[in-house]
Design an enzyme around this catalytic site. Structure first.
Site, short mmCIF file in Angstrom:
data_model
loop_
_atom_site.label_atom_id
_atom_site.label_comp_id
_atom_site.label_asym_id
_atom_site.label_seq_id
_atom_site.Cartn_x
_atom_site.Cartn_y
_atom_site.Cartn_z
N ARG A 138 7.31 -7.21 -15.92
CA ARG A 138 7.74 -8.61 -15.82
C ARG A 138 7.64 -9.20 -17.22
O ARG A 138 6.57 -9.48 -17.72
CB ARG A 138 6.77 -9.33 -14.87
N HIS A 185 4.76 -15.23 -14.60
CA HIS A 185 4.86 -14.97 -13.14
C HIS A 185 5.83 -15.96 -12.50
O HIS A 185 6.75 -15.59 -11.79
CB HIS A 185 3.47 -15.07 -12.51
N TYR A 214 -3.61 -14.06 -20.46
CA TYR A 214 -4.21 -12.83 -19.94
C TYR A 214 -3.54 -11.53 -20.42
O TYR A 214 -3.98 -10.46 -20.08
CB TYR A 214 -4.23 -12.85 -18.40
C1 LIG Z 1 -0.58 -13.57 1.42
C2 LIG Z 1 -0.53 -14.23 0.07
N1 LIG Z 1 -1.63 -14.23 -0.70
C3 LIG Z 1 -1.58 -14.81 -1.92
C4 LIG Z 1 -0.43 -15.38 -2.38
C5 LIG Z 1 -0.39 -16.04 -3.76
N2 LIG Z 1 0.45 -15.21 -4.64
C6 LIG Z 1 1.70 -15.59 -4.93
S1 LIG Z 1 2.45 -14.50 -5.91
C7 LIG Z 1 1.09 -13.51 -6.00
C8 LIG Z 1 1.11 -12.24 -6.82
C9 LIG Z 1 2.18 -11.31 -6.37
O1 LIG Z 1 2.24 -10.21 -7.22
P1 LIG Z 1 3.19 -9.00 -6.91
O2 LIG Z 1 3.13 -8.65 -5.47
O3 LIG Z 1 2.87 -7.91 -7.87
O4 LIG Z 1 4.65 -9.56 -7.16
P2 LIG Z 1 5.29 -10.21 -8.47
O5 LIG Z 1 5.11 -11.71 -8.33
O6 LIG Z 1 4.60 -9.64 -9.64
O7 LIG Z 1 6.73 -9.86 -8.44
C10 LIG Z 1 0.07 -14.05 -5.25
C11 LIG Z 1 -1.27 -13.44 -5.12
C12 LIG Z 1 0.71 -15.36 -1.53
N3 LIG Z 1 1.87 -15.89 -1.90
N4 LIG Z 1 0.63 -14.76 -0.31
#
Ligand SMILES: Cc1ncc(C[n+]2csc(CCOP(=O)(O)OP(=O)(O)O)c2C)c(N)n1
Length: 405
Positions: A294, A298, A307
Site C-alpha cells: 500500500r 491506509h 509508523y
Molecule cells: C471487524 C473490524 N475490526 C476492525 C476494523 C477497523 N479497521 C478498519 S481497516 C482495518 C485494517 C485492515 O487491514 P487489511 O485487512 O490488511 O486491509 P487494508 O486496509 O490494508 O487493505 C481495521 C482494523 C473494522 N473495519 N472491522
C-alpha cells in the site's frame, strides 16, 4: 518468508517498538519501520512468488502459470491500471479539498486488482472490501458511483446485481462469509460460475475468514479467496497477523494456497484465472496471496510516516506495477508514444468527469437510511422512521423561531 525469518523480523521490530509510543506524538518519522524489512522479499520469499514480469519489466515463464496475451489485451491491462490510478489520485485530491469525507487509496495495488479483475467472467460474483476500485473498474461499475458513500450521500451507490459486484464492506473479513454462502448457493444451483472474495492481510486475522475457509473447504465451494497482502493493517505490520506466510494457511484448511507477485499484473491474471477455473470445475476453493504494498496512507485520515520508514516505500516504488508493464510494452514495441499520449488524454478526461460528478452529487434524502433494512415493512423500523422525522421537524420549528415567526 521462512518462519525463522518472520521471528527474526519480529524480534527486530520488537526491540525498536519501545520507541514507538514516544515518537508517535512527534511529527518525526517513526523508527520501527527502519528495523523492518526493506520491502523486498528475502530469497525464500522470492522463490515462492509466482512472477511473469520482473520489476525490471522482463518477461519470465513459470512452470505452473503460463499466459499468452494479445497485444490488445496487454494494452488493455496498461490502460486499466493507468486510469484506475488516475481515478484514485483524483479521489484523494477531492478528499483533501473537502469534497469527500474519507478515501481509501489503492495506490500500488493496481496490478493485483486489475490482474485478478480481468480474470473474471461476467457471470462470476465479486465480494470486495472497501479498496477494490480497480476490480470495480473491471466489473464496469462507473467510478463516480464509488464516491457517493465516501462523500456521505448514499449507502452504497450501485446495484450489486447489475455488475455482480457486491457493495463495499467496511467490517473487515465479513464478506468472505457472504462469498462462501453465495458460492455454496451457486454450487446448489448447478451453475459453473465462480465467486471471489477480496480481503487484506489484517482481515486474515478475523474469525470470519477462518470460518469461511472451513466452510468452503468442507463443502468444496467454488470460491477464490484473494488476499491483498499490502504489508500493513493500518499501522500493524503483517508480522502481527501471522507466523507463517499467509498463503500457507490454506493448507491447514485443506485447500491450496499460492503467493503471487501482487505488483505483476500478468502473474495476478494467470494465477486468478487458474484458481477460478479450479473452482468452476468443482475442485473447491483456493487462496491467493498477492504480495504487494500500500503505497499511500491506509485512508486519508491516516499518517503512515508515524509508523513506517521512507526507505520501505522507496523499495516498493522500484517495483511499481504500471512502470514495469510499460517498460515491457515499450521494449516489445506494443505501445508507442502516440498510444501512451492517448491514454494520458483519456486519463485527464476521466479526472474531470470524476470532479464534476462529485460536485454535482445531490444531498441525500435523510430518510433513505430506513429503506432496504427489511424486504417488507417492519414495525420497529417504522417507529424509528417516525421518531427521526419528528426530530428533523424540530429543527424546522427552531428555524422558524429564529426568524421570529
Ligand atoms: C471487524 C473490524 N475490526 C476492525 C476494523 C477497523 N479497521 C478498519 S481497516 C482495518 C485494517 C485492515 O487491514 P487489511 O485487512 O490488511 O486491509 P487494508 O486496509 O490494508 O487493505 C481495521 C482494523 C473494522 N473495519 N472491522
Amino acid at each position: 518468508m521462512t518462519v525463522e525469518g518472520t521471528a527474526q523480523r519480529k524480534n527486530a521490530r520488537g526491540s525498536s517498538k519501545r520507541t514507538t509510543a514516544k515518537k508517535a506524538t512527534s511529527a518525526k518519522k517513526a523508527s520501527p519501520a527502519k528495523a523492518r524489512n526493506s520491502g523486498r522479499p528475502d530469497q525464500a520469499e522470492q522463490d515462492q512468488l509466482v512472477q511473469l514480469l520482473t520489476p525490471e519489466g522482463k518477461r519470465v515463464e513459470h512452470p505452473d502459470y503460463s499466459i499468452d496475451l494479445s497485444a490488445e489485451e496487454l494494452r488493455g491491462l496498461y490502460r486499466d491500471m493507468v486510469l484506475t490510478r488516475k481515478f484514485d489520485a483524483e479521489a484523494t485530491t477531492l478528499q483533501r479539498q473537502g469534497e469527500l469525507g474519507l478515501w481509501a487509496s489503492l495506490l500500488g495495488q493496481e496490478a493485483a486488482q486489475i490482474g485478478s479483475g480481468r480474470a473474471l467472467r461476467d457471470d462470476d460474483y465479486v465480494f470486495p472490501t472497501y479498496r477494490e476500485h480497480g476490480v470495480a473498474w473491471c466489473r464496469g461499475v462507473d467510478p463516480t458511483n464509488l464516491l457517493g458513500m465516501f462523500r456521505g450521500v448514499n449507502h452504497g451507490g450501485w446495484d450489486p446485481n447489475t455488475n455482480n459486484f457486491h457493495l463495499y464492506t467496511i467490517v473487515i473479513g465479513s464478506q468472505t462469509l457472504h462469498a462462501t454462502g453465495y458460492a455454496m448457493g451457486v454450487q446448489k444451483d448447478g451453475a459453473d460460475s465462480a465467486v471471489i472474495a477480496y480481503f487484506g492481510d489484517g482481515a486474515s486475522s478475523q474469525g470470519d475468514v477462518a470460518e469461511s475457509f472451513t466452510f468452503s473447504a468442507v463443502y468444496n465451494a467454488p470460491v477464490v479467496f484473494f488476499c491483498q497482502n499490502n504489508q500493513w493493517a493500518i499501522s500493524e505490520p503483517t508480522e502481527k497477523q501471522t507466523r507463517v506466510p499467509l498463503y500457507q494457511r490454506a493448507r491447514g484448511f485443506g485447500f491450496p494456497g499460492v503467493r503471487v507477485d501482487g505488483n505483476d499484473v500478468l502473474a495476478c491474471l494467470a494465477v486468478t484465472k487458474a484458481a477460478l477455473e479450479r473452482a468452476r470445475t468443482g475442485q473447491g476453493p483456493m487462496l491467493i496471496e498477492a504480495f504487494t504494498y500500500r503505497m499511500g496512507a491506509h485512508t486519508t485520515s491516516d499518517d503512515p510516516t508515524k509508523y513506517r520508514a521512507d526507505e520501505e516505500r522507496a523499495a516498493w516504488e522500484a517495483k511499481d506495477p504500471i512502470l514495469r508493464l510499460r517498460t515491457y510494452l515499450e521494449a516489445e514495441g506494443i505501445v508507442d508514444e502516440a498510444y501512451l499520449a492517448s491514454i494520458d488524454e483519456e486519463s485527464e478526461a476521466l479526472g474531470k468527469r470524476v470532479r464534476d460528478a462529485v460536485r454535482a452529487m445531490p444531498d441525500p434524502d435523510t430518510m433513505a437510511i430506513f429503506e432496504n433494512v427489511y424486504a417488507d415493512g417492519h414495525a420497529l423500523v417504522d417507529e424509528e422512521r417516525a421518531q427521526f422525522a419528528a426530530y428533523q421537524a424540530s429543527f424546522a420549528d427552531a428555524d422558524l423561531v429564529a426568524e421570529g415567526n
